[in-house]
Motif scaffolding. Structure first.
Motif, mmCIF file in Angstrom:
data_model
loop_
_atom_site.group_PDB
_atom_site.id
_atom_site.type_symbol
_atom_site.label_atom_id
_atom_site.label_comp_id
_atom_site.label_asym_id
_atom_site.label_seq_id
_atom_site.Cartn_x
_atom_site.Cartn_y
_atom_site.Cartn_z
ATOM 1 N N PHE A 41 -6.184 -0.406 -0.562
ATOM 2 C CA PHE A 41 -6.700 0.924 -0.879
ATOM 3 C C PHE A 41 -5.599 1.759 -1.503
ATOM 4 C CE2 PHE A 41 -7.204 5.409 0.077
ATOM 5 C CZ PHE A 41 -8.501 5.651 -0.379
ATOM 6 N N ASP A 49 0.809 -1.216 0.000
ATOM 7 C CA ASP A 49 0.000 0.000 0.000
ATOM 8 C C ASP A 49 0.845 1.269 0.000
ATOM 9 O OD1 ASP A 49 -1.606 -2.245 1.368
ATOM 10 O OD2 ASP A 49 -3.149 -0.749 0.894
ATOM 11 N N CYS A 71 -9.035 -4.408 -4.679
ATOM 12 C CA CYS A 71 -8.528 -3.138 -4.160
ATOM 13 C C CYS A 71 -9.572 -2.048 -4.355
ATOM 14 C CB CYS A 71 -7.234 -2.778 -4.902
ATOM 15 S SG CYS A 71 -6.568 -1.149 -4.530
ATOM 16 N N GLN A 72 -9.641 -1.133 -3.415
ATOM 17 C CA GLN A 72 -10.513 0.025 -3.549
ATOM 18 C C GLN A 72 -9.684 1.204 -4.038
ATOM 19 O OE1 GLN A 72 -12.368 1.452 0.030
ATOM 20 N NE2 GLN A 72 -13.773 2.787 -1.057
#
Length: 379
Positions: free
Chosen positions: A181, A152, A211-212
């Protein structure tokens, strides 16, 4: 003048001129652009030799564009050396396609701080490790294909290092196992293209929620999506958006409800778009699995052109719900025809009539139409 002539030839043909005379032997190494592709016409040992010569013997002028396709195997150190040398020549356009990678590829730090690079096209099916210092001060076009994002923090660091980026393309990138994210904010971004559905990506997504991604598109003009909604994408601040295309190439019956909600969130962020192309069966199949979303579809107050891919059932609730939420629609296009078994005038499927038919509608285009469907419409 000779260099001008050579620059008009494909790289392999320019190299062939080296046999003409002593004067021509190394002239090709001073070209402003190169493209080397490993394959039947340029086998591995020949490619390594010719790239080494091009970088070793290149004259004082900068390299405008450099591209190579290479089967890496255990030669990642060679790839690094090439890229480091290319960056030193103040390259403006760089295209790299790496295949069959047997060991980690660590791209040189100098690539991520290049002040001259304007276009970067990277196809690298392995972990994309990036340094902590990233600043592409001139990069306007970035294409990433098949890369695996590591974590991330570094992924977020990457997408924060493009102050002038205008065109971003993400194709079959793999962030479904680790990345949960990421926000994409590049203040000058005009075009965003996302394609997902590669075999490796689909396989990885089966054990992940994906994944956002939050995209802040203050100046975004065009958004293109093609895939299976393996990841969740939300567009924020998209008031400048002119065109959007959403194509679903396949979908899993096990993920229909999740897919429906991801489509809904994406459409909500695209509500200010002016021209929309969308796969019809998204509404018919996916939204049917989450019917509660039909009543919550966003209003497309700025939409003037709506284009459907796939044969459309013009009496279906999803289709009518969409039309009722497009009050200013002027052009309606059916690229692959409409259902031929309906008799709308008889069944009254378009009652109540969508507001756009009473005020703004100017043109309806139907392609690949078969049958004798007749619609009686009086304004």
């Amino acid at each position: 003048m000779l260099l001008e002539i050579l620059s008009l030839l494909p790289t392999k043909d320019a190299i062939r001129t080296s046999i003409l005379s002593k004067r021509w032997e190394h002239m090709w190494t001073s070209l402003p652009h190169f493209q080397f592709d490993e394959g039947p016409l340029l086998q591995r040992y020949l490619l390594v030799n010719v790239v080494d010569r091009a970088l070793l013997l290149h004259g004082p002028a900068n390299i405008e564009a450099f591209g190579f396709s290479f089967i890496v195997l255990g030669d990642s150190h060679r790839v690094n050396a090439w890229i480091s040398a290319i960056v030193k020549w103040n390259v403006e356009e760089l295209s790299i396609s790496l295949q069959i990678i047997d060991e980690p590829v660590l791209l040189p730090d100098s690539l991520f701080t290049s002040a001259t690079l304007v276009v970067l096209d990277l196809d690298m099916p392995c972990v994309f490790k990036v340094p902590r210092t990233i600043c592409f001060s001139s990069l306007k076009c970035l294409s990433l294909k098949s890369v695996v994002f590591p974590d991330d923090c570094l992924t977020q660091q990457l997408f924060s290092g493009f102050p002038v980026l205008e065109d971003l393309s993400l194709t079959d990138c793999n962030w479904t196992n680790i990345i949960k994210f990421v926000s994409i904010y590049t203040p000058k971004l005009l075009i965003l293209t996302m394609i997902e559905g590669g075999v490796e990506v689909v396989r990885a997504s089966k054990s992940s929620d994906g994944c956002q991604m939050m995209v802040f598109g203050d100046n975004l003009k065009q958004f293109n999506y093609k895939g299976e909604f393996l990841n969740e994408c939300c567009i924020c601040n998209s008031s400048s958006l002119n065109e959007a295309k959403i194509r679903v190439v396949d979908y899993s019956s096990k993920r229909l409800r999740r897919t429906a909600y991801r489509l809904y969130k994406l459409l909500r962020g695209l509500s200010t778009v002016k021209h929309l192309t969308i796969s019809y069966y998204i509404f018919e199949v996916v939204l049917d699995d989450a019917p509660e979303l039909l009543a919550q579809l966003p209003l497309f107050n700025d939409l003037i052109t709506l284009e459907f891919e796939g044969s459309v059932n013009i009496g279906s609730k999803p289709f009518l719900s969409m039309l009722h939420n497009c009050p200013c629609l002027q052009t309606l296009i059916f690229l692959e025809g409409i259902e031929e078994s309906l008799n709308v005038a008889k069944d009254g499927d378009l009652e109540p009539l969508p507001p756009c038919f009473l005020s703004r509608m100017k043109e309806i285009e139907v392609y690949e139409f078969y049958g004798d469907l007749r619609i009686t419409y009086m304004h």
